[in-house]
Scaffold this active site. Sequence first.
Site, PDB file in Angstrom:
ATOM      1  N   TYR A 124       0.643  -1.764   0.185  1.00 49.57           N
ATOM      2  CA  TYR A 124      -0.080   0.117  -0.111  1.00 49.57           C
ATOM      3  C   TYR A 124       0.899   1.186  -0.034  1.00 49.57           C
ATOM      4  O   TYR A 124       1.683   1.574   0.623  1.00 49.57           O
ATOM      5  CB  TYR A 124      -1.143   0.082   1.311  1.00 49.57           C
ATOM      6  CG  TYR A 124      -2.004   1.353   1.500  1.00 49.57           C
ATOM      7  CD1 TYR A 124      -2.984   0.708   0.701  1.00 49.57           C
ATOM      8  CD2 TYR A 124      -2.036   2.857   1.703  1.00 49.57           C
ATOM      9  CE1 TYR A 124      -4.043   1.800   0.307  1.00 49.57           C
ATOM     10  CE2 TYR A 124      -2.476   3.090   1.627  1.00 49.57           C
ATOM     11  CZ  TYR A 124      -3.984   3.329   0.819  1.00 49.57           C
ATOM     12  OH  TYR A 124      -4.330   4.017   0.610  1.00 49.57           O
ATOM     13  N   GLN A 185     -10.899   0.000   1.365  1.00 48.60           N
ATOM     14  CA  GLN A 185     -11.286  -0.220   0.542  1.00 48.60           C
ATOM     15  C   GLN A 185     -10.657  -1.053  -0.471  1.00 48.60           C
ATOM     16  O   GLN A 185     -10.452  -1.736  -1.267  1.00 48.60           O
ATOM     17  CB  GLN A 185     -12.119   1.104  -0.680  1.00 48.60           C
ATOM     18  CG  GLN A 185     -11.720   1.639  -1.049  1.00 48.60           C
ATOM     19  CD  GLN A 185     -11.679   3.458  -0.133  1.00 48.60           C
ATOM     20  OE1 GLN A 185     -12.130   2.860   0.627  1.00 48.60           O
ATOM     21  NE2 GLN A 185     -12.215   3.954  -1.005  1.00 48.60           N
ATOM     22  N   ASN A 208      -3.321   5.908   7.123  1.00 46.25           N
ATOM     23  CA  ASN A 208      -3.725   6.363   7.959  1.00 46.25           C
ATOM     24  C   ASN A 208      -4.299   5.452   8.786  1.00 46.25           C
ATOM     25  O   ASN A 208      -4.127   3.651   8.729  1.00 46.25           O
ATOM     26  CB  ASN A 208      -4.637   7.690   7.109  1.00 46.25           C
ATOM     27  CG  ASN A 208      -6.143   6.661   6.650  1.00 46.25           C
ATOM     28  OD1 ASN A 208      -6.659   5.455   6.523  1.00 46.25           O
ATOM     29  ND2 ASN A 208      -6.595   7.395   5.233  1.00 46.25           N
ATOM     30  N   SER A 233       3.904   7.497  14.187  1.00 44.81           N
ATOM     31  CA  SER A 233       5.979   7.353  13.937  1.00 44.81           C
ATOM     32  C   SER A 233       6.333   7.630  15.185  1.00 44.81           C
ATOM     33  O   SER A 233       6.020   9.023  15.411  1.00 44.81           O
ATOM     34  CB  SER A 233       6.558   8.241  12.408  1.00 44.81           C
ATOM     35  OG  SER A 233       8.087   8.284  12.625  1.00 44.81           O
ATOM     36  N   GLN A 255      10.585  13.848  13.223  1.00 47.63           N
ATOM     37  CA  GLN A 255       9.698  12.784  13.276  1.00 47.63           C
ATOM     38  C   GLN A 255       7.933  13.504  13.594  1.00 47.63           C
ATOM     39  O   GLN A 255       7.283  13.518  13.383  1.00 47.63           O
ATOM     40  CB  GLN A 255       9.968  11.959  14.655  1.00 47.63           C
ATOM     41  CG  GLN A 255      10.598  11.311  14.875  1.00 47.63           C
ATOM     42  CD  GLN A 255      10.808   9.976  13.543  1.00 47.63           C
ATOM     43  OE1 GLN A 255       9.744   9.136  13.483  1.00 47.63           O
ATOM     44  NE2 GLN A 255      11.627   9.895  12.504  1.00 47.63           N
ATOM     45  N   HIS A 258       6.032  14.105  10.769  1.00 47.99           N
ATOM     46  CA  HIS A 258       5.133  13.180   9.972  1.00 47.99           C
ATOM     47  C   HIS A 258       3.557  13.281  10.155  1.00 47.99           C
ATOM     48  O   HIS A 258       2.819  13.053   9.977  1.00 47.99           O
ATOM     49  CB  HIS A 258       5.768  11.768  10.216  1.00 47.99           C
ATOM     50  CG  HIS A 258       6.866  10.779   9.485  1.00 47.99           C
ATOM     51  ND1 HIS A 258       6.195  10.147   9.128  1.00 47.99           N
ATOM     52  CD2 HIS A 258       7.936  10.973  10.248  1.00 47.99           C
ATOM     53  CE1 HIS A 258       7.198   9.646   8.301  1.00 47.99           C
ATOM     54  NE2 HIS A 258       8.421  10.128   9.080  1.00 47.99           N
ATOM     55  N   GLU A 324       9.930   2.858  17.845  1.00 51.78           N
ATOM     56  CA  GLU A 324      10.123   2.268  16.468  1.00 51.78           C
ATOM     57  C   GLU A 324      11.403   3.170  15.742  1.00 51.78           C
ATOM     58  O   GLU A 324      11.888   1.677  15.658  1.00 51.78           O
ATOM     59  CB  GLU A 324       8.740   3.910  15.468  1.00 51.78           C
ATOM     60  CG  GLU A 324       9.304   3.277  14.097  1.00 51.78           C
ATOM     61  CD  GLU A 324       8.504   4.045  13.168  1.00 51.78           C
ATOM     62  OE1 GLU A 324       8.392   3.953  12.514  1.00 51.78           O
ATOM     63  OE2 GLU A 324       7.840   5.597  14.106  1.00 51.78           O
ATOM     64  N   HIS A 325      12.024   3.554  16.004  1.00 50.63           N
ATOM     65  CA  HIS A 325      13.222   4.155  15.616  1.00 50.63           C
ATOM     66  C   HIS A 325      14.036   4.763  17.669  1.00 50.63           C
ATOM     67  O   HIS A 325      13.368   5.502  17.999  1.00 50.63           O
ATOM     68  CB  HIS A 325      13.050   5.061  14.872  1.00 50.63           C
ATOM     69  CG  HIS A 325      12.236   5.521  13.802  1.00 50.63           C
ATOM     70  ND1 HIS A 325      11.398   5.949  14.075  1.00 50.63           N
ATOM     71  CD2 HIS A 325      12.458   4.914  12.555  1.00 50.63           C
ATOM     72  CE1 HIS A 325      10.636   6.025  12.700  1.00 50.63           C
ATOM     73  NE2 HIS A 325      11.780   5.032  12.033  1.00 50.63           N
ATOM     74  N   ASP A 358      15.703   6.150   6.442  1.00 49.03           N
ATOM     75  CA  ASP A 358      14.397   6.046   5.991  1.00 49.03           C
ATOM     76  C   ASP A 358      14.770   6.101   4.775  1.00 49.03           C
ATOM     77  O   ASP A 358      13.650   5.874   3.810  1.00 49.03           O
ATOM     78  CB  ASP A 358      13.577   7.536   5.759  1.00 49.03           C
ATOM     79  CG  ASP A 358      12.499   7.689   7.583  1.00 49.03           C
ATOM     80  OD1 ASP A 358      12.624   6.486   8.132  1.00 49.03           O
ATOM     81  OD2 ASP A 358      12.481   9.015   8.671  1.00 49.03           O
ATOM     82  N   GLU A 412      -2.868 -39.564  26.281  1.00 43.94           N
ATOM     83  CA  GLU A 412      -4.116 -38.228  25.883  1.00 43.94           C
ATOM     84  C   GLU A 412      -5.146 -38.682  25.377  1.00 43.94           C
ATOM     85  O   GLU A 412      -6.199 -37.974  25.002  1.00 43.94           O
ATOM     86  CB  GLU A 412      -2.807 -37.777  25.098  1.00 43.94           C
ATOM     87  CG  GLU A 412      -1.910 -36.658  25.432  1.00 43.94           C
ATOM     88  CD  GLU A 412      -1.182 -36.254  24.288  1.00 43.94           C
ATOM     89  OE1 GLU A 412      -1.434 -35.603  23.204  1.00 43.94           O
ATOM     90  OE2 GLU A 412      -0.224 -34.836  24.920  1.00 43.94           O
ATOM     91  N   HIS A 418      -3.435 -42.140  16.965  1.00 42.79           N
ATOM     92  CA  HIS A 418      -2.418 -41.741  17.215  1.00 42.79           C
ATOM     93  C   HIS A 418      -1.067 -43.132  17.470  1.00 42.79           C
ATOM     94  O   HIS A 418      -0.191 -43.889  17.031  1.00 42.79           O
ATOM     95  CB  HIS A 418      -2.374 -41.190  17.915  1.00 42.79           C
ATOM     96  CG  HIS A 418      -2.977 -39.787  17.700  1.00 42.79           C
ATOM     97  ND1 HIS A 418      -4.347 -39.433  16.858  1.00 42.79           N
ATOM     98  CD2 HIS A 418      -2.197 -38.122  16.955  1.00 42.79           C
ATOM     99  CE1 HIS A 418      -4.505 -38.156  16.453  1.00 42.79           C
ATOM    100  NE2 HIS A 418      -3.425 -37.589  16.813  1.00 42.79           N
TER     101      HIS A 418
END
Length: 431
Positions: A124, A185, A208, A233, A255, A258, A324-325, A358, A412, A418
């Site tokens: 995406y 969608q 988003n 971020s 950052q 973002h 994250e970073h 990045d 068992e 088995h």
Amino acid sequence: MPISILKADPAKPEGYSHLLKKAKSDLSVATEKVIPILRSVEKEGDKALFEFTKKFDSIELSSLTIDPRSVRTNVPKDIQEAFLTAKKNIETFHKAQLRDSWSVNVDGNKLGVKYTPIPSLAVYAPGGTALYPSSVLMGIIPAKIAGVKEIQLVTPPQKGGLPDILVWLAQILEIDRIVTVGGAQGIAAVAYGTESVPKSEFVVGPGNSYVAAAKSYLAGVGLIGIDSPAGPSEVGILADETANPMWIACDMLSQAEHGEDSSAILMTTSQSLADAVSVELEKAFVERPKRLKMKQHAIYENSCILVFPKMDDCIHFSNLLAPEHLEIQTADPYKVFEGIEHAGSVFLGPYSPVAMGDYISGTNHILPTAGGSRIYSSLGVDTFLKRVTYQEVTKESLNRLYPHVKLMSELEGLDEEHGTSVKVRYEEKKH
């Protein structure tokens, strides 16, 4: 209104533990809104995609997919060179991650692992002002190296046509198609498959909250694989008195631009550094006013400077934050790095700002957020490989181990079938 500076007392963590909660992203409201969209795409296929595109993007499409090879592009040579350099570096780093299948002898039997790629992938790419073509490289290159055969790029349509850079990247990366449907969608289209859009087994890439909610929901019901749940971020910075306060302020702001929900947390042992970074942030707001309100909101509302007594305290909190970073700007960054257990990607030393990762250094920038690096890793070749285990049991081993299987299957309550499946082979030696 300067950034918040807190004296962090490890004996009283309640004074700053709220920062761990702030990092979490609540997708419940977005999920409620996207579920009807997902169900419509599942039931109505292409028809729903055309309708949602008209509703949300104000564009009437004649087709939902584009063959990138059929489109002429005009990307300046210097931009091409930049992305080709990044492509080369990303490929070099990720090729080193390839795994060889292996086997081992266990109790007389051959056991092993065969690595196989997932069959298909959708990447995406957001549109509009949140255009991140670098993420296309980050998502597709490791998948190609892993051996994924079917790859499609999913991106919202644009009234003036798709950006040349996206189409050009699709061309040089040799992907199969571009799906011109955005939002939840678009994720639904590749999760369910429609008349025009093939189903993908996996989806990665930024988006988003509605895109993130769609990915998480569809992964939760087992329709598609995802890299990791995504949130805002963030960067954590470990620094001592040797660090350059202006550089740290720049890294925090990188950052913040973002989005206003981004966060930057500086953990330091130096009060003078904390004060100097605060001053540099205020100077930057005056000198670089682009996206000013966004950056100020991220810095004033979501970010913080913590002054700890010792670097070990900084490291401990960083591992709880699992950013994250993570930048380490200290006199001996590798010594500090020894204590780091949880981070999406780590940037060592004064000349390693997050922006290098990045774009160009070669590591992947699709990373777990909101503390996710405590259980998830950065996107890589492993993301697109499955482990298929196998075994070849010898007659001698089966005969030797059957008595144990007999006892375990009886315990068992599965001895009738088995246990029998092994017993009939064990009894063969009697004939």
